[in-house]
Motif scaffolding. Structure first.
Motif, short mmCIF file in Angstrom:
data_model
loop_
_atom_site.label_atom_id
_atom_site.label_comp_id
_atom_site.label_asym_id
_atom_site.label_seq_id
_atom_site.Cartn_x
_atom_site.Cartn_y
_atom_site.Cartn_z
N GLY A 1 31.29 2.14 5.99
CA GLY A 1 31.16 3.55 6.29
C GLY A 1 32.45 4.27 5.94
N SER A 2 32.48 5.55 6.19
CA SER A 2 33.65 6.36 5.85
C SER A 2 34.47 6.68 7.09
CB SER A 2 33.22 7.67 5.19
OG SER A 2 32.68 7.42 3.91
N VAL A 3 35.78 6.63 6.92
CA VAL A 3 36.75 6.99 7.95
C VAL A 3 37.47 8.24 7.47
CG1 VAL A 3 38.79 6.25 9.22
CG2 VAL A 3 37.05 4.57 8.58
N GLY A 4 37.66 9.21 8.35
CA GLY A 4 38.36 10.44 7.98
C GLY A 4 39.85 10.31 8.24
N ILE A 5 40.65 10.51 7.20
CA ILE A 5 42.11 10.45 7.36
C ILE A 5 42.72 11.79 6.98
CG2 ILE A 5 42.13 7.98 6.83
CD1 ILE A 5 43.41 8.74 4.10
N THR A 6 43.92 12.04 7.49
CA THR A 6 44.72 13.20 7.09
C THR A 6 46.00 12.69 6.43
OG1 THR A 6 45.90 13.33 9.20
CG2 THR A 6 43.83 14.57 9.02
N MET A 7 46.71 13.58 5.78
CA MET A 7 47.95 13.19 5.10
C MET A 7 48.94 12.51 6.05
SD MET A 7 48.38 13.89 1.72
CE MET A 7 49.98 14.60 1.39
N PRO A 8 49.25 13.07 7.24
CA PRO A 8 50.20 12.42 8.13
C PRO A 8 49.54 11.44 9.10
CG PRO A 8 49.70 14.60 8.96
CD PRO A 8 48.93 14.45 7.68
N ARG A 9 48.24 11.16 8.91
CA ARG A 9 47.48 10.28 9.80
C ARG A 9 47.53 10.77 11.25
NH1 ARG A 9 45.77 5.33 7.32
NH2 ARG A 9 45.82 5.74 5.10
N GLN A 10 47.42 12.07 11.43
CA GLN A 10 47.32 12.69 12.75
C GLN A 10 46.03 13.51 12.79
OE1 GLN A 10 51.05 14.81 12.49
NE2 GLN A 10 52.05 13.41 13.91
N HIS B 1 41.87 5.74 14.17
CA HIS B 1 42.30 5.59 15.57
C HIS B 1 41.40 6.43 16.47
CE1 HIS B 1 45.51 3.50 17.63
NE2 HIS B 1 45.71 4.53 18.43
N GLY B 2 40.12 6.50 16.13
CA GLY B 2 39.29 7.50 16.75
C GLY B 2 38.38 7.07 17.87
N VAL B 3 38.31 5.77 18.21
CA VAL B 3 37.37 5.36 19.25
C VAL B 3 37.67 6.10 20.55
CG1 VAL B 3 36.47 3.43 20.61
CG2 VAL B 3 36.96 3.13 18.18
N MET B 4 38.93 6.14 20.91
CA MET B 4 39.30 6.88 22.12
C MET B 4 39.41 8.38 21.85
SD MET B 4 42.42 4.51 23.55
CE MET B 4 43.47 5.18 22.27
N LEU B 5 40.16 8.73 20.79
CA LEU B 5 40.51 10.12 20.58
C LEU B 5 39.31 11.00 20.28
CD1 LEU B 5 43.78 9.75 18.48
CD2 LEU B 5 43.58 10.59 20.82
N GLN C 1 55.93 12.29 23.69
CA GLN C 1 55.45 11.79 24.99
C GLN C 1 54.12 12.44 25.36
OE1 GLN C 1 57.35 9.59 27.58
NE2 GLN C 1 55.13 9.41 27.89
N LEU C 2 54.00 13.74 25.14
CA LEU C 2 52.77 14.44 25.46
C LEU C 2 51.59 13.92 24.63
CD1 LEU C 2 54.10 18.08 25.82
CD2 LEU C 2 53.19 16.65 27.66
N LEU C 3 51.83 13.66 23.35
CA LEU C 3 50.78 13.12 22.49
C LEU C 3 50.40 11.71 22.90
CD1 LEU C 3 52.03 14.50 19.08
CD2 LEU C 3 49.81 15.01 20.11
N PHE C 4 51.41 10.92 23.30
CA PHE C 4 51.11 9.57 23.79
C PHE C 4 50.30 9.64 25.08
CE2 PHE C 4 52.10 5.90 26.45
CZ PHE C 4 51.68 4.87 25.62
N ASP C 5 50.70 10.50 25.99
CA ASP C 5 49.98 10.64 27.26
C ASP C 5 48.54 11.11 27.02
OD1 ASP C 5 52.28 9.89 28.56
OD2 ASP C 5 52.84 11.92 29.16
N MET C 6 48.35 11.97 26.04
CA MET C 6 47.00 12.43 25.70
C MET C 6 46.13 11.24 25.29
SD MET C 6 45.88 14.97 22.60
CE MET C 6 44.16 15.38 22.30
N ALA C 7 46.68 10.36 24.47
CA ALA C 7 45.92 9.19 24.03
C ALA C 7 45.63 8.25 25.19
CB ALA C 7 46.67 8.46 22.92
N GLU C 8 46.57 8.11 26.12
CA GLU C 8 46.31 7.28 27.30
C GLU C 8 45.24 7.91 28.19
OE1 GLU C 8 47.83 4.00 28.32
OE2 GLU C 8 47.54 4.36 26.18
N GLY D 1 48.00 4.84 22.20
CA GLY D 1 48.68 5.98 21.64
C GLY D 1 47.94 6.58 20.45
N GLN D 2 48.66 7.37 19.68
CA GLN D 2 48.10 7.97 18.48
C GLN D 2 48.20 6.97 17.33
OE1 GLN D 2 46.85 11.16 18.39
NE2 GLN D 2 47.41 11.77 20.46
N ARG D 3 47.76 7.40 16.13
CA ARG D 3 47.79 6.50 14.97
C ARG D 3 49.23 6.08 14.64
NH1 ARG D 3 48.24 3.55 11.23
NH2 ARG D 3 46.83 3.24 9.46
N ALA D 4 50.16 7.00 14.71
CA ALA D 4 51.57 6.67 14.51
C ALA D 4 52.17 6.23 15.84
CB ALA D 4 52.34 7.87 13.97
N TRP D 5 53.04 5.22 15.82
CA TRP D 5 53.70 4.78 17.03
C TRP D 5 54.48 5.93 17.66
CZ3 TRP D 5 56.21 -0.54 15.34
CH2 TRP D 5 55.20 -1.52 15.33
#
Length: 436
Positions: A350-359, A378-382, A107-114, A89-93
């Motif tokens: 190294g550096s990881v890029g984050i956003t405020m809502p972790r999306q 959570h970027g290896v897949m995304l 659901q759409l965001l979860f399916d995108m990650a799958e 899934g995405q970074r947030a459950w």
């Protein structure tokens, strides 16, 4: 220097500290030349990580004239140096996202990650890239108070999101699968796994070059602007004029583009590798990767040959510690006391890029110029999948990127002058809460 020529194994990235175990175990990491002078392209890409290289590969395969540049070497950022965990899934459950976005969008965001998960595995398989995939992931809880959340998550994923691969682990099973009694409970995910990220990166770059993409290393982007209907990138080696530009710098955006820089914040993360743990078969006997419930997350796994790869120290500044190994060893000792004096053979960061809502952050920052990043650990897949989707979009196809465009990603407060200090204070507070 030809595209097939390899550089010394002792290459030290100027943007990321340490020589990683990944770099040391890739026998052939090709070097690509610096850009020989000004040029034109249909699409110009800034950043030679997963996002940029997947975009370059798919665009070139689709017939576009593509130029990709990287300020250092492809994979010197998070794509070649990360923890290697897919996650699900995405970074947030998904059930957390459901509370904010509603079930349909969650659901759409979860399916995108799958879809992203399947895409990476299928890409590696189709091109014969041995990414050393090992199935299984354990998400473990360090606070007893989180148990109901973990149990509810397993139920929600099976009942509402159609994902039956999670099972709740009580204390005894968690200790058995970890080889440690440090955590109270956990979730086992048999529908995901972990990989050797640099092997994927190297194989991907080779495929992009074979598809016809022009890859240039040690060519720094200095400025991006619109001129006469085209986008122009000023670089350390000349200019690139293109119809479209993809900014795929993520945590390494620097001062290149202000909209991205205000929404994607770099944080430092560090990993250490041990020798093969021949004398400790009780540690992760099933080979799963692990992430824990701390806000300042600890993530670890065994490599395919049996080393412990442990990541656990995030720094909310651009600074690097003088001794990465001692920080990593101290955290290993908390979870595995028997490894109190274990050797750290490789230590890197190294550096990881984050956003405020972790999306993820996806935006057209000026006409024809798109920026994608902020995968928030959570970027290896995304990142791979977003690069592919950007290529589809540029080639005229509808894509799932619209799901990301609709997310509300606020800028970090404080502007360029104060945002790092404010983030440091906020995240240090969360790190303190992890201990309480």
């Amino acid at each position: 220097m030809s595209e097939s020529e390899s550089v010394s194994m002792h290459w030290q990235s100027p943007i990321s500290p340490g020589i990683s175990w990944y770099e040391a175990t890739v026998p052939d990491r090709p070097a690509y030349p610096a850009m020989p002078g000004s040029r034109r392209a249909d699409v110009a890409i800034v950043g030679g990580g997963y996002t940029g290289l997947q975009a370059a590969y798919n665009l070139a395969k689709g017939g576009a004239d593509v130029t990709l540049i990287d300020a250092c070497r492809c994979g010197d950022g998070a794509s070649g140096r990360n923890g290697g965990q897919f996650g699900t899934g995405q970074r947030a459950w998904a059930d957390e996202a459901e509370e904010v976005l509603g079930h349909e969008r969650a659901q759409l965001l979860f399916d995108m990650a799958e879809n992203a998960k399947r895409y990476v595995l299928d890409f590696a398989s189709a091109h014969g890239i041995d990414i050393e995939f090992v199935p299984g992931q354990l998400s473990v809880g360090h606070k007893k108070s989180l148990e109901n959340d973990y149990r509810s998550h397993v139920e929600a994923m099976a009942e509402r999101f159609g994902y039956p691969h999670l099972s709740f682990m009580g204390r005894e099973e968690t200790a058995s699968r970890l080889g440690s009694s440090h955590y109270h409970f956990g979730i086992r995910d048999t529908g995901t796994g972990h990989i050797h990220p640099m092997k994927l990166l190297v194989g991907l770059a080779k495929q992009a070059a074979l598809a016809g993409a022009n890859l240039y290393e040690q060519t720094k982007a200095l400025k991006v602007e619109k001129k006469g209907g085209a986008a122009v990138i000023e670089t350390s080696r000349g200019t690139i004029t293109a119809e479209r530009v993809l900014i795929a710098c993520n945590a390494y955006i620097g001062n290149l583009e202000p909209v991205t820089a205000s929404h994607v914040m770099p944080i430092r993360s560090f990993i250490g590798a041990t020798p093969v743990l021949t004398d400790h078969p009780e540690i992760l006997p099933g080979g799963e990767s692990v992430d824990d419930s701390r806000f300042v997350v600890r993530y670890f796994r065994k490599s395919k040959d049996g080393r412990l790869l442990f990541g656990g120290r995030e720094a909310y500044t651009a600074d690097n510690p003088r001794d990465i190994s001692s920080h990593i060893r101290r955290q290993i000792r908390e979870i595995y006391p028997a490894l109190a004096n274990v050797e750290i053979t490789h230590a890197w960061g190294g550096s990881v890029g984050i956003t405020m809502p972790r999306q993820p952050f996806f935006r057209e920052v000026m006409p024809g110029v798109t920026s994608i990043g902020g995968y928030s650990g959570h970027g290896v897949m995304l990142s791979n999948y977003c690069g592919k989707l950007y290529a589809d979009l540029a080639l005229g196809s509808a894509t799932e990127l619209d799901l990301l465009k609709d997310l509300k990603i606020p800028a970090f407060p404080g502007g360029t002058r104060f945002r790092s200090a404010l983030l440091f204070l906020a995240l240090s507070w969360y790190a303190l809460r992890d201990r309480l």
